[in-house]
Design a protein around this motif. Sequence first.
Motif, PDB file in Angstrom:
ATOM      1  N   PRO A   1       4.097 -20.585  -6.735  1.00 28.91           N
ATOM      2  CA  PRO A   1       5.482 -20.126  -6.881  1.00 28.91           C
ATOM      3  C   PRO A   1       6.391 -21.272  -7.310  1.00 28.91           C
ATOM      4  CG  PRO A   1       4.528 -19.339  -4.816  1.00 28.91           C
ATOM      5  CD  PRO A   1       3.561 -20.333  -5.382  1.00 28.91           C
ATOM      6  N   ASP A   2       7.402 -20.961  -8.088  1.00 34.44           N
ATOM      7  CA  ASP A   2       8.361 -21.963  -8.530  1.00 34.44           C
ATOM      8  C   ASP A   2       9.242 -22.394  -7.359  1.00 34.44           C
ATOM      9  OD1 ASP A   2      11.106 -22.838  -9.693  1.00 34.44           O
ATOM     10  OD2 ASP A   2       9.779 -22.861 -11.433  1.00 34.44           O
TER      11      ASP A   2
ATOM     12  N   HIS B   1       3.801 -11.985  -3.876  1.00 40.01           N
ATOM     13  CA  HIS B   1       4.248 -13.167  -4.632  1.00 40.01           C
ATOM     14  C   HIS B   1       4.100 -14.466  -3.837  1.00 40.01           C
ATOM     15  CE1 HIS B   1       5.704 -10.341  -7.574  1.00 40.01           C
ATOM     16  NE2 HIS B   1       6.482  -9.769  -6.681  1.00 40.01           N
TER      17      HIS B   1
ATOM     18  N   ALA C   1       1.701 -17.329  -6.861  1.00 40.00           N
ATOM     19  CA  ALA C   1       2.794 -16.480  -7.327  1.00 40.00           C
ATOM     20  C   ALA C   1       2.335 -15.078  -7.702  1.00 40.00           C
ATOM     21  CB  ALA C   1       3.482 -17.128  -8.523  1.00 40.00           C
TER      22      ALA C   1
END
Length: 337
Positions: free
Chosen positions: A308-309, A92, A87
């Motif tokens: 990353p979510d 990102h 992330a």
Amino acid sequence: MNRETLCQCYRLMLLIRSAEEKIGDWVERGEARCPCHLYIGQEAIAVGVGTAMRAGDTLWGNHRSHGHYLAREASLTGLFAEILGKATGCAHGRGGSMHLIAKDQGILGTVPIVAATIPLAVGAALASSLRRDGCVSVAFFGDGATEEGHFHESLNLAAVYKLPVIFVCENNQYASHLHWSERRPAANLHEVGSLYRIPGICLDGNDVEAVHEASLRAMERARAGAGPSFLECRTYRWRGHVGPRWDIDVGLKRRDELHDWLARCPIRRAKERLRKLGVTEAELSAIEQSVQDSIAQAEAEARAAPWPDEGELLHHVYCAAAPLDLPWFMPSIREAA
């Protein structure tokens, strides 16, 4: 080039080489899941041009842009994290190796489509010209990109309006696995701008001092309103078109040229020049150690960074407001939408 500037160039070339060797190891171990096009062997071009740029100038790269990114001293941790899909990556974790961005350093995006960023560089130069801000745009591309139509359209527009843009062709002899002699009648890429009255020069792309000096002249010309320049920098990539394998392109062996080019290593040549300028072995060792320390720290930070979510999967993804008619193999996206 004075001693201080050459020391800076030596450090940056070492940083690019070491970072790329680290990335190559990740690819071989399966830790880097995205395609990685390595810049090893070409470091003098990115560094020679990058160190001639000023704040506010923009740089436009391609699929092989780790070197361009690091030559502008963008975040090494951001690069490593991006390639590992974290992330905290410069994009990102969404872009991977071929989609790098570092706005503060003037890198507004790299794109793997051949020649795609050349018109973007010209657009940035047009904006600078209209703003009269004295900034220059630099487009990096390979020899294969000169065979694309919008390359020529871009040169023509830049010439007509005398835009502050520098076209840097990193001629590493091959477009993927095809040697230039299989695609062109002559080794005269530096003359490609003559039709548009853009001055061109053919350089030893493994000589960082020569590239830097030519870049400074081109920058001065652009800032003075005299228009674009074309730099053909002849070099050789040591690894394959994609991936870490030596001298192999998409499963095909190149001509037996690598041995000759290894002897022309841009980093070794810069190191020999520094010795002649009186830089001691202790000073050289200190530079080399600082690079290794930077690599170790950036790797540790990138590995420790979060993934990353999953809830952000569809962020920045365009979809129509109307009901989606998605293929049968994309049910999860259909349901999420």
